[in-house]
Design a protein around this motif. Structure first.
Motif, PDB file in Angstrom:
ATOM      1  N   SER A 181     -10.721  -7.589   5.529  1.00 44.28           N
ATOM      2  CA  SER A 181     -10.445  -8.697   4.599  1.00 44.28           C
ATOM      3  C   SER A 181     -11.518  -8.725   3.511  1.00 44.28           C
ATOM      4  O   SER A 181     -12.704  -8.904   3.809  1.00 44.28           O
ATOM      5  CB  SER A 181     -10.415 -10.023   5.352  1.00 44.28           C
ATOM      6  N   LEU A 182     -11.078  -8.526   2.294  1.00 43.62           N
ATOM      7  CA  LEU A 182     -12.018  -8.473   1.174  1.00 43.62           C
ATOM      8  C   LEU A 182     -11.577  -9.431   0.079  1.00 43.62           C
ATOM      9  O   LEU A 182     -10.372  -9.681  -0.084  1.00 43.62           O
ATOM     10  CB  LEU A 182     -12.062  -7.057   0.587  1.00 43.62           C
ATOM     11  N   ALA A 183     -12.548  -9.932  -0.688  1.00 40.82           N
ATOM     12  CA  ALA A 183     -12.222 -10.609  -1.956  1.00 40.82           C
ATOM     13  C   ALA A 183     -12.616  -9.633  -3.047  1.00 40.82           C
ATOM     14  O   ALA A 183     -13.616  -8.913  -2.909  1.00 40.82           O
ATOM     15  CB  ALA A 183     -13.015 -11.905  -2.094  1.00 40.82           C
ATOM     16  N   LEU A 204      -0.530   0.219  -0.611  1.00 40.47           N
ATOM     17  CA  LEU A 204      -1.432   0.023   0.540  1.00 40.47           C
ATOM     18  C   LEU A 204      -1.118  -1.242   1.343  1.00 40.47           C
ATOM     19  O   LEU A 204      -1.035  -1.208   2.571  1.00 40.47           O
ATOM     20  CB  LEU A 204      -2.883  -0.039   0.045  1.00 40.47           C
ATOM     21  N   PHE A 205      -0.915  -2.369   0.629  1.00 42.29           N
ATOM     22  CA  PHE A 205      -0.780  -3.629   1.357  1.00 42.29           C
ATOM     23  C   PHE A 205       0.593  -3.814   1.996  1.00 42.29           C
ATOM     24  O   PHE A 205       0.804  -4.724   2.782  1.00 42.29           O
ATOM     25  CB  PHE A 205      -1.147  -4.811   0.443  1.00 42.29           C
ATOM     26  N   ASN A 206       1.521  -2.928   1.646  1.00 47.21           N
ATOM     27  CA  ASN A 206       2.816  -2.917   2.327  1.00 47.21           C
ATOM     28  C   ASN A 206       2.781  -2.005   3.539  1.00 47.21           C
ATOM     29  O   ASN A 206       3.422  -2.265   4.552  1.00 47.21           O
ATOM     30  CB  ASN A 206       3.911  -2.437   1.370  1.00 47.21           C
ATOM     31  N   ALA A 211      -4.576  -5.127   6.291  1.00 50.31           N
ATOM     32  CA  ALA A 211      -5.568  -5.215   5.201  1.00 50.31           C
ATOM     33  C   ALA A 211      -5.234  -6.427   4.334  1.00 50.31           C
ATOM     34  O   ALA A 211      -4.101  -6.580   3.896  1.00 50.31           O
ATOM     35  CB  ALA A 211      -5.523  -3.944   4.359  1.00 50.31           C
ATOM     36  N   SER A 212      -6.230  -7.292   4.111  1.00 50.65           N
ATOM     37  CA  SER A 212      -5.934  -8.457   3.266  1.00 50.65           C
ATOM     38  C   SER A 212      -6.932  -8.560   2.117  1.00 50.65           C
ATOM     39  O   SER A 212      -8.111  -8.208   2.268  1.00 50.65           O
ATOM     40  CB  SER A 212      -5.904  -9.738   4.110  1.00 50.65           C
ATOM     41  N   VAL A 213      -6.438  -9.028   0.991  1.00 53.16           N
ATOM     42  CA  VAL A 213      -7.306  -9.113  -0.184  1.00 53.16           C
ATOM     43  C   VAL A 213      -7.094 -10.455  -0.878  1.00 53.16           C
ATOM     44  O   VAL A 213      -5.961 -10.937  -0.985  1.00 53.16           O
ATOM     45  CB  VAL A 213      -7.044  -7.919  -1.134  1.00 53.16           C
TER      46      VAL A 213
END
Ligand SMILES: Cc1cc2nc3c(=O)[nH]c(=O)nc-3n(C[C@H](O)[C@H](O)[C@H](O)COP(=O)(O)OP(=O)(O)OC[C@H]3O[C@@H](n4cnc5c(N)ncnc54)[C@H](O)[C@@H]3O)c2cc1C
Length: 355
Positions: A181-183, A204-206, A211-213
């Motif tokens: 998890s990143l900002a 990537l996020f699909n 993974a979360s942003v």
């Protein structure tokens, strides 16, 4: 139902008076007709309640011209498909907006809200890392994308660097190292890259749902090529290593050298602007969770737009804990943000047309 066209026009005028600035035909002419963005649909001609606009056919095209007296009611500008008036069109969806200031003492550009919010998210373990742009220790004012995992380390990376930073590359490195998890802080173009990774079926996020942003965009009119900025300053007798602060406010680039401040209209730096900025129409970063800039707030404060429920809750939490202080953005301040967004969109028209 019996139609009453006159009443409908009067109602349109009443609503326009209430809701938006009423732009005269002159503005339509300057922004849409003269730039060549006009689609020759005749909407302005048909909508004018006092028949002051006529559509004239030249040998090349159909051109709306003012043949009567403009009463500045704003209808022609509002009805034009190529003018920018709708909030959603200008700055995207906004759920809540504030002017905020960090309550802690740290390096910052405006109100320090971006640094404060990231620090809050790290402290509360909402994210494992914050991807930001820090100043290179070797090459003055060159941005280095960096992942910060402790609030205190964010404090050396506050402030704005007016050059593209490779925050997306750094974000991917973080995910490769198994952070989940990143900002990420970036300009609208950076956030666009993340949006593509969220929307594309092979993005990537699909593909990797773990993974979360959290996306924080910085308002941006343009950024500069590093080498061209150095050359511009050199021509003005300034070595970039002597600059302690850069700021763009009210269309001026302000360069601080110790106690001396030099400034230039940003237009004078056009040749130093990154070529990609000519292709961008997004001032605030519509695909972000939070958008932050100085337009709309007094000096020393950050304008913050929350576009998602999560983003709004984070700001409310930070306000409640006293990490930031501030108040809701008033309509006039939000309008100032929209005016800058419109300026950027019109700038795009001028660049795209040779008319
Ligand atoms: C190229 C550029 C142009 C801008 N133009 C405008 C403008 O025209 N109008 C306007 O209102 N605001 C503009 N901004 C935003 C403004 O300068 C501030 O960043 C914003 O108001 C937030 O201030 P703050 O004090 O809350 O941020 P701070 O607390 O100082 O935090 C700023 C954060 O941004 C990160 N950062 C700095 N430079 C970059 C970069 N190049 N890429 C990615 N991250 C970066 C820092 O590492 C830090 O985490 C621009 C920003 C950039 C990067």
């Amino acid at each position: 139902m019996k139609r009453n066209h006159k009443a409908a026009v009067e109602e349109m005028q009443r609503l326009l008076k209430q809701n938006t600035k009423r732009y005269a035909f002159k503005k339509l002419e300057k922004e849409v007709i003269k730039t060549g963005a006009c689609v020759e649909c005749g909407a302005c001609v048909a909508a004018c309640p006092v028949d002051a606009i006529s559509g004239e056919r030249t040998d090349r095209k159909y051109v709306p011209i003012l043949t009567g007296e403009c009463i500045s009611c704003g209808i022609c500008y509002a009805m034009c498909p190529r003018s920018f008036v709708l909030q959603d069109q200008l700055i995207g969806e906004v759920k809540n907006s504030w002017k905020l200031q960090s309550t802690r003492d740290h390096m910052r550009q405006d109100g320090g809200a971006v640094t404060a919010i990231l620090g809050y998210m790290l402290d509360e373990k909402m994210i494992e890392g914050a991807v930001v742009a820090c100043r290179s220790s070797d090459t003055p004012w060159l941005p280095v994308a960096t992942t910060i995992t402790r609030r205190e380390d964010l404090y050396r990376c506050g402030g704005t660097i007016y050059t593209h930073a490779q925050v997306i590359d750094e974000m991917l490195r973080g995910f490769k190292k198994n952070l989940s998890s990143l900002a990420v802080v970036g300009t609208a173009c950076n956030i666009d890259a993340i949006h593509r990774m969220e929307e594309h079926s092979e993005g990537l996020f699909n593909v990797d749902r773990a993974a979360s942003v959290f996306k924080i965009s910085l308002f941006c009119m343009e950024s500069f090529n590093y080498g061209d900025l150095v050359a511009f300053l050199k021509k003005a007798g300034i070595e970039i290593e002597n600059v302690s602060h850069f700021a763009i406010t009210s269309g001026e680039l302000k360069v601080t050298l110790g106690s001396d401040v030099r400034s230039w209209p940003v237009a004078e730096l056009n040749t130093a602007a990154a070529s990609s900025c000519a292709f961008c129409q997004d001032f605030t970063g519509k695909y972000s969770d939070l958008s932050c800039g100085n337009i709309g707030s007094d000096e020393g404060w950050t304008t913050v737009l929350a576009r998602t429920d999560r983003a709004a809750d984070i700001i409310k939490g930070a306000l409640k804990k006293g990490i930031v202080k501030g108040e809701a953005l008033d309509a006039e301040s939000l309008q100032a943000v929209m005016n800058s967004a419109r300026f950027k969109m019109n700038k795009y028209y001028r660049l795209q047309t040779g008319h």
